[in-house]
Design a protein around this motif. Structure first.
Motif, PDB file in Angstrom:
ATOM      1  N   MET A 115      13.418   8.939  -1.345  1.00  0.00           N
ATOM      2  CA  MET A 115      12.339   8.699  -1.548  1.00  0.00           C
ATOM      3  C   MET A 115      11.393   8.999  -0.387  1.00  0.00           C
ATOM      4  O   MET A 115      10.186   9.467  -0.685  1.00  0.00           O
ATOM      5  CB  MET A 115      12.038   7.243  -1.785  1.00  0.00           C
ATOM      6  CG  MET A 115      12.649   6.473  -3.096  1.00  0.00           C
ATOM      7  SD  MET A 115      12.422   4.891  -3.073  1.00  0.00           S
ATOM      8  CE  MET A 115      13.817   4.308  -3.981  1.00  0.00           C
ATOM      9  N   LEU A 116      11.688   8.999   0.861  1.00  0.00           N
ATOM     10  CA  LEU A 116      10.889   9.495   2.066  1.00  0.00           C
ATOM     11  C   LEU A 116      10.701  10.996   1.950  1.00  0.00           C
ATOM     12  O   LEU A 116       9.800  11.308   2.032  1.00  0.00           O
ATOM     13  CB  LEU A 116      11.564   9.205   3.252  1.00  0.00           C
ATOM     14  CG  LEU A 116      11.647   7.727   3.811  1.00  0.00           C
ATOM     15  CD1 LEU A 116      12.312   7.543   4.787  1.00  0.00           C
ATOM     16  CD2 LEU A 116      10.289   7.038   3.838  1.00  0.00           C
ATOM     17  N   ALA A 117      11.864  11.756   1.325  1.00  0.00           N
ATOM     18  CA  ALA A 117      11.571  13.309   1.319  1.00  0.00           C
ATOM     19  C   ALA A 117      10.769  13.340   0.343  1.00  0.00           C
ATOM     20  O   ALA A 117       9.944  14.542   0.501  1.00  0.00           O
ATOM     21  CB  ALA A 117      12.949  13.605   1.232  1.00  0.00           C
ATOM     22  N   VAL A 118      10.773  13.048  -0.788  1.00  0.00           N
ATOM     23  CA  VAL A 118      10.099  13.226  -2.073  1.00  0.00           C
ATOM     24  C   VAL A 118       8.564  12.830  -1.794  1.00  0.00           C
ATOM     25  O   VAL A 118       7.579  13.520  -2.224  1.00  0.00           O
ATOM     26  CB  VAL A 118      10.514  12.396  -3.479  1.00  0.00           C
ATOM     27  CG1 VAL A 118       9.426  12.499  -4.373  1.00  0.00           C
ATOM     28  CG2 VAL A 118      11.952  13.287  -3.717  1.00  0.00           C
ATOM     29  N   GLY A 119       8.428  11.570  -1.043  1.00  0.00           N
ATOM     30  CA  GLY A 119       6.787  11.134  -0.778  1.00  0.00           C
ATOM     31  C   GLY A 119       6.334  10.359  -1.896  1.00  0.00           C
ATOM     32  O   GLY A 119       6.926   9.959  -2.870  1.00  0.00           O
ATOM     33  N   CYS A 120       5.385   9.940  -1.362  1.00  0.00           N
ATOM     34  CA  CYS A 120       4.583   8.714  -2.232  1.00  0.00           C
ATOM     35  C   CYS A 120       4.228   9.337  -3.745  1.00  0.00           C
ATOM     36  O   CYS A 120       3.710   8.393  -4.734  1.00  0.00           O
ATOM     37  CB  CYS A 120       3.580   8.164  -1.514  1.00  0.00           C
ATOM     38  SG  CYS A 120       2.195   9.387  -1.224  1.00  0.00           S
ATOM     39  N   ALA A 144       0.813  -1.137   0.002  1.00  0.00           N
ATOM     40  CA  ALA A 144       0.215  -0.149  -0.057  1.00  0.00           C
ATOM     41  C   ALA A 144       0.918   1.438  -0.081  1.00  0.00           C
ATOM     42  O   ALA A 144       1.882   1.070   0.715  1.00  0.00           O
ATOM     43  CB  ALA A 144      -0.918  -0.061   1.412  1.00  0.00           C
ATOM     44  N   GLY A 145       0.699   2.195  -0.702  1.00  0.00           N
ATOM     45  CA  GLY A 145       1.253   3.481  -0.987  1.00  0.00           C
ATOM     46  C   GLY A 145       1.363   4.439   0.210  1.00  0.00           C
ATOM     47  O   GLY A 145       2.094   4.454   1.073  1.00  0.00           O
ATOM     48  N   LYS A 146       0.282   5.445   0.189  1.00  0.00           N
ATOM     49  CA  LYS A 146       0.291   6.328   1.176  1.00  0.00           C
ATOM     50  C   LYS A 146       0.495   6.071   2.614  1.00  0.00           C
ATOM     51  O   LYS A 146       1.357   6.652   3.218  1.00  0.00           O
ATOM     52  CB  LYS A 146      -0.983   7.236   1.009  1.00  0.00           C
ATOM     53  CG  LYS A 146      -1.144   7.937  -0.240  1.00  0.00           C
ATOM     54  CD  LYS A 146      -2.185   9.040  -0.515  1.00  0.00           C
ATOM     55  CE  LYS A 146      -2.113   9.513  -1.811  1.00  0.00           C
ATOM     56  NZ  LYS A 146      -3.365  10.387  -1.855  1.00  0.00           N
ATOM     57  N   SER A 147      -0.209   5.074   3.188  1.00  0.00           N
ATOM     58  CA  SER A 147       0.019   4.925   4.562  1.00  0.00           C
ATOM     59  C   SER A 147       1.148   4.374   4.959  1.00  0.00           C
ATOM     60  O   SER A 147       1.535   4.466   6.060  1.00  0.00           O
ATOM     61  CB  SER A 147      -1.387   4.106   5.006  1.00  0.00           C
ATOM     62  OG  SER A 147      -1.234   2.853   4.414  1.00  0.00           O
ATOM     63  N   GLY A 160      15.973  11.911 -11.791  1.00  0.00           N
ATOM     64  CA  GLY A 160      14.751  12.059 -11.559  1.00  0.00           C
ATOM     65  C   GLY A 160      14.322  12.454 -10.115  1.00  0.00           C
ATOM     66  O   GLY A 160      13.761  13.382  -9.479  1.00  0.00           O
ATOM     67  N   LEU A 161      14.823  11.386  -9.197  1.00  0.00           N
ATOM     68  CA  LEU A 161      14.566  11.557  -7.743  1.00  0.00           C
ATOM     69  C   LEU A 161      15.259  12.732  -7.203  1.00  0.00           C
ATOM     70  O   LEU A 161      14.677  13.460  -6.169  1.00  0.00           O
ATOM     71  CB  LEU A 161      14.924  10.145  -7.053  1.00  0.00           C
ATOM     72  CG  LEU A 161      14.046   9.174  -6.890  1.00  0.00           C
ATOM     73  CD1 LEU A 161      14.780   7.983  -6.325  1.00  0.00           C
ATOM     74  CD2 LEU A 161      12.724   9.615  -6.221  1.00  0.00           C
ATOM     75  N   LEU A 162      16.605  12.800  -7.566  1.00  0.00           N
ATOM     76  CA  LEU A 162      17.448  13.942  -6.926  1.00  0.00           C
ATOM     77  C   LEU A 162      16.551  15.406  -7.202  1.00  0.00           C
ATOM     78  O   LEU A 162      16.593  16.298  -6.517  1.00  0.00           O
ATOM     79  CB  LEU A 162      18.723  13.957  -7.306  1.00  0.00           C
ATOM     80  CG  LEU A 162      19.627  14.929  -6.831  1.00  0.00           C
ATOM     81  CD1 LEU A 162      19.895  14.989  -5.285  1.00  0.00           C
ATOM     82  CD2 LEU A 162      21.004  14.685  -7.495  1.00  0.00           C
ATOM     83  N   TYR A 163      16.092  15.480  -8.490  1.00  0.00           N
ATOM     84  CA  TYR A 163      15.399  16.750  -9.216  1.00  0.00           C
ATOM     85  C   TYR A 163      14.252  16.961  -8.292  1.00  0.00           C
ATOM     86  O   TYR A 163      13.624  17.904  -7.850  1.00  0.00           O
ATOM     87  CB  TYR A 163      15.066  16.558 -10.550  1.00  0.00           C
ATOM     88  CG  TYR A 163      14.127  17.578 -11.138  1.00  0.00           C
ATOM     89  CD1 TYR A 163      14.633  18.639 -11.399  1.00  0.00           C
ATOM     90  CD2 TYR A 163      12.850  17.513 -11.133  1.00  0.00           C
ATOM     91  CE1 TYR A 163      14.042  19.699 -12.061  1.00  0.00           C
ATOM     92  CE2 TYR A 163      11.911  18.208 -11.876  1.00  0.00           C
ATOM     93  CZ  TYR A 163      12.550  19.558 -12.012  1.00  0.00           C
ATOM     94  OH  TYR A 163      11.873  20.472 -12.783  1.00  0.00           O
ATOM     95  N   ALA A 200       6.273   9.914  -5.763  1.00  0.00           N
ATOM     96  CA  ALA A 200       6.986   9.517  -6.773  1.00  0.00           C
ATOM     97  C   ALA A 200       6.973   8.059  -6.823  1.00  0.00           C
ATOM     98  O   ALA A 200       7.624   7.167  -7.684  1.00  0.00           O
ATOM     99  CB  ALA A 200       8.484   9.598  -6.071  1.00  0.00           C
ATOM    100  N   ASP A 201       6.025   7.470  -6.323  1.00  0.00           N
ATOM    101  CA  ASP A 201       5.656   6.042  -6.348  1.00  0.00           C
ATOM    102  C   ASP A 201       5.672   5.598  -8.035  1.00  0.00           C
ATOM    103  O   ASP A 201       6.144   4.299  -8.209  1.00  0.00           O
ATOM    104  CB  ASP A 201       4.547   5.658  -5.551  1.00  0.00           C
ATOM    105  CG  ASP A 201       4.476   4.085  -5.516  1.00  0.00           C
ATOM    106  OD1 ASP A 201       5.509   3.429  -5.411  1.00  0.00           O
ATOM    107  OD2 ASP A 201       3.086   3.606  -5.460  1.00  0.00           O
ATOM    108  N   GLY A 202       4.906   6.107  -8.791  1.00  0.00           N
ATOM    109  CA  GLY A 202       4.473   5.654 -10.171  1.00  0.00           C
ATOM    110  C   GLY A 202       5.765   5.845 -10.973  1.00  0.00           C
ATOM    111  O   GLY A 202       6.046   4.682 -11.669  1.00  0.00           O
TER     112      GLY A 202
END
Length: 139
Positions: free
Chosen positions: A78-83, A35-38, A118-121, A85-87
């Motif tokens: 990934m934690l800083a960018v948040g969900c 599951a993504g957000k939670s 892309g993640l760094l951006y 970025a999941d897709g």
């Protein structure tokens, strides 16, 4: 760090066998199914696991610690960018697996590099008070 991860993807691809593909494939599928957000912290950790798996495949005493450390760094991004970025992460992981399956080391390296850039951006844009432009975030 980006170049080291890209080089690891290239090296892992050169050493990849059908048997080796099972662990990265299972890891990606498991991460994609969470599951993504939670549960984003858990999902980010699961997505970052592929970096540790590549470090194991490379089996280079100089490169492996850098790659294993890279897994933690990528998880933090990934934690800083948040969900949100999941897709992007899921798509990148599936493309990386396709390159590994095809034995395309250059494609795997390029995918890894594009993904990390892309993640760094996204991370730079997500910084509190960030007014970074696209050109600033890429440099």
């Amino acid at each position: 760090m980006i170049q080291a991860q890209a080089m690891a993807a290239r090296m892992a691809c050169a050493r990849m066998t059908t048997l080796h593909l099972g662990a990265p494939h299972d890891s990606v599928e498991w991460a994609c199914g969470l599951a993504g957000k939670s549960r984003w912290p858990r999902k980010a950790a699961a997505h970052a696991e592929i970096f540790s798996l590549l470090a194991d495949l490379v089996d280079d005493p100089l490169l492996a610690p850098l790659l294993t450390g890279g897994a933690g760094y990528v998880r933090e991004l990934m934690l800083a960018v948040g969900c949100a970025a999941d897709g992007m992460i899921v798509s990148s992981r599936r493309r990386l697996l396709a390159h590994l399956r095809a034995g395309d080391g250059e494609g795997a390296a390029l995918e890894m590099e594009k993904h990390l850039r892309g993640l760094l951006y996204m991370w730079r844009l997500a910084l509190p008070g960030s007014k970074a432009t696209a050109s600033e975030a890429v440099t």
